[in-house]
Design a protein around this motif. Sequence first.
Motif, PDB file in Angstrom:
ATOM      1  N   MET A   2       0.834  -1.198   0.000  1.00  0.00           N
ATOM      2  CA  MET A   2       0.000   0.000   0.000  1.00  0.00           C
ATOM      3  C   MET A   2       0.873   1.254   0.000  1.00  0.00           C
ATOM      4  N   VAL A   3       0.457   2.245  -0.772  1.00  0.00           N
ATOM      5  CA  VAL A   3       1.078   3.568  -0.731  1.00  0.00           C
ATOM      6  C   VAL A   3       0.090   4.489  -0.019  1.00  0.00           C
ATOM      7  N   PHE A   4       0.562   5.083   1.093  1.00  0.00           N
ATOM      8  CA  PHE A   4      -0.324   5.909   1.899  1.00  0.00           C
ATOM      9  C   PHE A   4      -0.318   7.350   1.387  1.00  0.00           C
ATOM     10  N   GLN A   5      -1.393   8.050   1.735  1.00  0.00           N
ATOM     11  CA  GLN A   5      -1.578   9.425   1.276  1.00  0.00           C
ATOM     12  C   GLN A   5      -0.388  10.318   1.636  1.00  0.00           C
ATOM     13  N   ASN A   6       0.132  10.178   2.863  1.00  0.00           N
ATOM     14  CA  ASN A   6       1.238  11.046   3.291  1.00  0.00           C
ATOM     15  C   ASN A   6       2.604  10.404   3.039  1.00  0.00           C
ATOM     16  N   TYR A   7       2.617   9.314   2.266  1.00  0.00           N
ATOM     17  CA  TYR A   7       3.818   8.563   1.878  1.00  0.00           C
ATOM     18  C   TYR A   7       4.445   7.776   3.035  1.00  0.00           C
ATOM     19  N   ALA A   8       4.392   8.325   4.261  1.00  0.00           N
ATOM     20  CA  ALA A   8       4.957   7.652   5.436  1.00  0.00           C
ATOM     21  C   ALA A   8       6.396   7.186   5.200  1.00  0.00           C
ATOM     22  N   LEU A   9       7.240   8.071   4.662  1.00  0.00           N
ATOM     23  CA  LEU A   9       8.667   7.755   4.499  1.00  0.00           C
ATOM     24  C   LEU A   9       9.393   8.017   5.812  1.00  0.00           C
ATOM     25  N   TRP A  10      10.492   7.287   6.040  1.00  0.00           N
ATOM     26  CA  TRP A  10      11.283   7.545   7.239  1.00  0.00           C
ATOM     27  C   TRP A  10      12.280   8.659   6.953  1.00  0.00           C
ATOM     28  N   PRO A  11      12.169   9.773   7.674  1.00  0.00           N
ATOM     29  CA  PRO A  11      12.980  10.946   7.350  1.00  0.00           C
ATOM     30  C   PRO A  11      14.482  10.732   7.581  1.00  0.00           C
ATOM     31  N   HIS A  12      14.824   9.858   8.535  1.00  0.00           N
ATOM     32  CA  HIS A  12      16.247   9.689   8.868  1.00  0.00           C
ATOM     33  C   HIS A  12      16.927   8.663   7.961  1.00  0.00           C
ATOM     34  N   MET A  13      16.152   8.032   7.082  1.00  0.00           N
ATOM     35  CA  MET A  13      16.749   7.020   6.195  1.00  0.00           C
ATOM     36  C   MET A  13      16.901   7.582   4.787  1.00  0.00           C
ATOM     37  N   SER A  14      17.916   7.093   4.079  1.00  0.00           N
ATOM     38  CA  SER A  14      18.095   7.480   2.679  1.00  0.00           C
ATOM     39  C   SER A  14      16.970   6.873   1.833  1.00  0.00           C
ATOM     40  N   VAL A  15      16.902   7.345   0.587  1.00  0.00           N
ATOM     41  CA  VAL A  15      15.945   6.774  -0.359  1.00  0.00           C
ATOM     42  C   VAL A  15      16.157   5.267  -0.470  1.00  0.00           C
ATOM     43  N   PHE A  16      17.428   4.872  -0.588  1.00  0.00           N
ATOM     44  CA  PHE A  16      17.735   3.443  -0.719  1.00  0.00           C
ATOM     45  C   PHE A  16      17.199   2.658   0.481  1.00  0.00           C
ATOM     46  N   ASP A  17      17.496   3.165   1.683  1.00  0.00           N
ATOM     47  CA  ASP A  17      17.093   2.435   2.889  1.00  0.00           C
ATOM     48  C   ASP A  17      15.577   2.405   3.072  1.00  0.00           C
TER      49      ASP A  17
END
Length: 379
Positions: free
Chosen positions: A98-113
């Motif tokens: 699932m892709v959430f509306q707010n993306y829910a990415l981890w800010p302290h991790m790189s794109v790769f991680d």
Amino acid sequence: MTSTAHPHTAEEAAVPEAAADGLVLRGVSKVLGGKTIVDDLDLRVAKGELVCLLGPSGCGKTTTLRMVAGFLGPDAGAVTIEGRDVTGLPPERRPTAMVFQNYALWPHMSVFDNVAFPLRLRKLPKAQIRTQVEEVLELVGLTHHVRSRPARISGGEQQRVALARALVQRPQVLLLDEPLSNLDAKLRVRVREDIREIQQRLGITTVVVTHDQDEALSMSDRVAVMNSGRIEQYAAPAELYRTPATTFVGGFVGATNTLRGRLEGDAAEPVVVLSGSAGEVRLPMGSTNLHPAVSSAADDTLTVRPEDVVVTGLVGNADASAVVDRIIPRGHFTEVVLVVAGATLRAYVDADAAAVAQPRGQVRIGLRRVLVYRDGRLL
Ligand SMILES: Nc1ncnc2c1ncn2[C@@H]1O[C@H](COP(=O)(O)OP(=O)(O)OP(=O)(O)O)[C@@H](O)[C@H]1O
Ligand SMILES: [Mg+2]
């Protein structure tokens, strides 16, 4: 499945009977806070198809998606993915991402991680994780941002990271909840085209939740229009727009004029009689959904798309059928607001037709296509 009584539903037309099912919801219901939020919902998505759940705020779109992903269990009904019943499975054991509306990415991790995260959770070998992440970053066009943190890339790029993190799991069903709502208008169009392109390239069964009709019509194979926890119509975009099964769908998808009146005349020369506060006006008409054997009743609802209102200049004064109330430039077309028998009628016209319309002036009009509804349903 589709609630229209129309003989040629888009479902029959678009998907051959033998097409494999990607996702099937059967009689799915959910009660939350004592209210039925999803109400005995059926939905069948073919393998490789992209379907949008479209509907107003609060109609149960996200709730439906969460039941497919397994974050929420249905009170009744079953969810099947490629023939396997997953109703009782937790999210991590379902072949969904699932892709959430707010993306829910981890800010302290790189794109790769960020993208590697779901694979590390599954304890895949390091080399395999690297290969899969690099592949998917290539696919979404983010190889130059492997080491960047989410805060350092644009909104559109963050969206693609979220998409990559879902795709890297190689799900059988991809779920996106309002994937474009955080982007500005221009970027939204570009990213939705990107998502559609990637989805088609991978042939991945996809459900997108949106309340934006433009988005739904432009990226879907089929659109399910939801209202109060139910699907009002499930059809290909062109069919949905041309022949809305209910007045709700007609009003929600595209602009439409809703009028009172009746049809008269014969098949050779059909006429629509509009009634408003100032009496009745007879107008020439093109096509309608009404079967010749059925006659319309006085309290039926008539709908006309603004682009199906034909505006022409007067030949003689006796031809006058409408008064021009306002003229609104809309860019590539002109909106002419007309008053007909005391009722308001909006027309979208080109420059030639706009030239015959003067504020407070009189014009002739005709209706190219009129749909007749009784009790909210297409006759
Ligand atoms: N946990 C809950 N308890 C009670 N009511 C809930 C709960 N979750 C959702 N609802 C209600 O269910 C209804 C449908 O919510 P849902 O999030 O599915 O709507 P939606 O169609 O996704 O709307 P939107 O377009 O605003 O995101 C809303 O009225 C919401 O308030
Ligand atoms: Mg929602």
